[in-house]
Scaffold this active site. Structure first.
Site: not given
Ligand code: NAD
Ligand code: DAU
Length: 358
Positions: A136-138, A166
């Site tokens: 992730t970019d975080e 991460k």
């Molecule tokens: P998600 O939370 O929707 O899905 C995570 C999945 O991993 C689920 O299906 C869960 O059951 C599985 N999981 C969790 N713990 C596990 C374990 N111990 N063993 C096996 N499976 C397990 O997450 P996502 O949003 O799809 O993110 C997927 C990946 O991408 C993560 O590594 C996250 O850090 C990365 N990522 C997410 C975002 C985003 O915006 N969502 C952006 C950049 C990177």
């Molecule tokens: O940047 C990549 C990341 O983006 C991933 O690595 C993470 O897995 C993914 O969860 C996401 O993280 P964020 O914290 O940026 O996403 P989230 O959707 O939780 O929140 C987006 C923005 O909105 C953040 O600034 C917090 C704000 N927010 C979020 C929620 C859930 C609100 O203002 N209200 C809310 O109820």
């Protein structure tokens, strides 16, 4: 035929990746999805491909060394795409431990199992074997100044338990690449949105609440900035990294689509009003008056912005779906999948929601 082991394939990005890959390659690839099915993992996300001959599912915890080693022993895996993680920042603030377990220890188990299965006696690896670590970019921290970006060379500065875990997993992958010449890539992507996203994350939460006429919680002043990417574009980037990514390289993935959270919420409201016919009873609930500023997230990162220059120059990747189109596709998907939303918001979700927002 390439065999992919996808971890966390029942989650949001993993399931979109599996749909994309099976749609593109059909029967010419095999995908083994390994997922323990936490609250975020949902077999319904894969119902449409469950019967594909090339697709199979194994319920397993990535921290379970014996089980993961056995999966590598029993299957000739070519490419690992490692999505499995605890992914929600707010949950990491409330309970960091499981983040370290899954994200750090789980990644170590995946690395050791792949290394054990692939490494030859002379310490080299057969051509075609590859471990793609999805990050992730975080991990790069929080930007304050306009016009600054995260590059692959930006020093790590994680600020939440999620991003710290991460970053820890990325460091392990880096160390395996350095120490063992382990064939891997790391990708660091910005915020994804699209179908199958669990409604603890901003965009699906706002869509779901607005459709029910519930308050729309905006943290702090609503001016935190995220860089949004349509999830299918992320899947396309990962496919390219699998195919053509230079060994040991890191790629930042993002679409130069920065928006303040409050802008996102207003775009969703306006798009819902535009897309719903007047006859739809849900339309009468929807108004900007639902926007409710709530207490800020602890340690809330101000701004993320990815410089995707390297993946564009080296692999020719650019996003295909601009936000105006992607958000309509996303909202249309949630309109069509009300049963999916009803299932994922029953049970544990209600407790989570009450803890977070009441
Ligand atoms: P998600 O939370 O929707 O899905 C995570 C999945 O991993 C689920 O299906 C869960 O059951 C599985 N999981 C969790 N713990 C596990 C374990 N111990 N063993 C096996 N499976 C397990 O997450 P996502 O949003 O799809 O993110 C997927 C990946 O991408 C993560 O590594 C996250 O850090 C990365 N990522 C997410 C975002 C985003 O915006 N969502 C952006 C950049 C990177
Ligand atoms: O940047 C990549 C990341 O983006 C991933 O690595 C993470 O897995 C993914 O969860 C996401 O993280 P964020 O914290 O940026 O996403 P989230 O959707 O939780 O929140 C987006 C923005 O909105 C953040 O600034 C917090 C704000 N927010 C979020 C929620 C859930 C609100 O203002 N209200 C809310 O109820």
């Amino acid at each position: 035929m390439t065999t992919y082991l996808v971890t966390g394939g029942a989650g949001f990005i993993g399931s979109n990746f599996i749909h994309f890959m099976l749609g593109k390659y059909g029967d010419s690839i095999k995908i083994i999805n390994v997922d323990v099915l936490t609250y975020a993992g949902n077999p319904e996300n894969l119902a449409a491909v469950a019967d594909y001959p090339g697709y199979s599912f194994i319920k397993a915890d990535i921290c379970d060394k014996e089980k993961i080693t056995a999966i590598f022993r029993e299957n000739e895996i070519d490419v690992v795409v490692h999505f499995a993680a605890e992914s929600h920042v707010d949950r990491s603030i409330a309970d960091p431990e499981v983040f370290v377990r899954t994200n750090v220890l789980g990644t170590l188990v995946m690395l050791n199992s792949a290394k054990g299965a692939w490494e030859k006696e002379d310490g080299t690896y057969p051509k075609g074997k590859k471990f793609i670590h999805i990050s992730t970019d975080e991990v790069y921290g929080s930007l304050t100044e306009e016009g600054t970006y995260f590059y692959e060379t930006t020093p790590y500065d994680p600020r939440s338990p999620y991003s710290a875990s991460k970053a820890g997993s990325d460091m392990l992958v880096r160390s395996y690449m350095e120490t063992y010449k382990f064939p891997a890539n790391i990708t660091n992507c910005s915020n994804n949105y699209g179908p199958y996203q669990f409604p603890e994350k901003l965009i699906p939460l706002i869509i779901n609440n607005a459709l029910q006429g519930k308050k729309l919680p905006v943290y702090g002043d609503g001016k935190n900035v995220r860089d949004w990417l349509y999830v299918e574009d992320h899947a396309k980037a990962i496919d390219l990294v699998c195919e053509k990514g230079g060994l040991f390289e890191t790629y930042n993935i993002g679409g130069h689509n920065e928006k303040q959270n409050i802008e996102i919420v207003k775009i969703i409201l306006d798009t819902l009003l535009d897309m719903l016919p007047d006859s739809d009873p849900r339309k009468k609930h929807i108004s900007h008056d639902l926007i409710t500023y709530v207490e800020d997230r602890k340690g809330h990162d101000r701004r993320y912005a990815i410089a995707p220059d390297k993946i564009k120059a080296d692999l020719g990747w650019e996003p295909d779906t601009m936000f105006a189109e992607g958000i309509r596709l996303t909202i249309a998907w949630y309109f069509e999948n009300t049963d999916w939303m009803a299932h994922v918001t029953s049970g544990e979700y209600q407790d989570y929601y009450d803890r977070m927002y009441k």
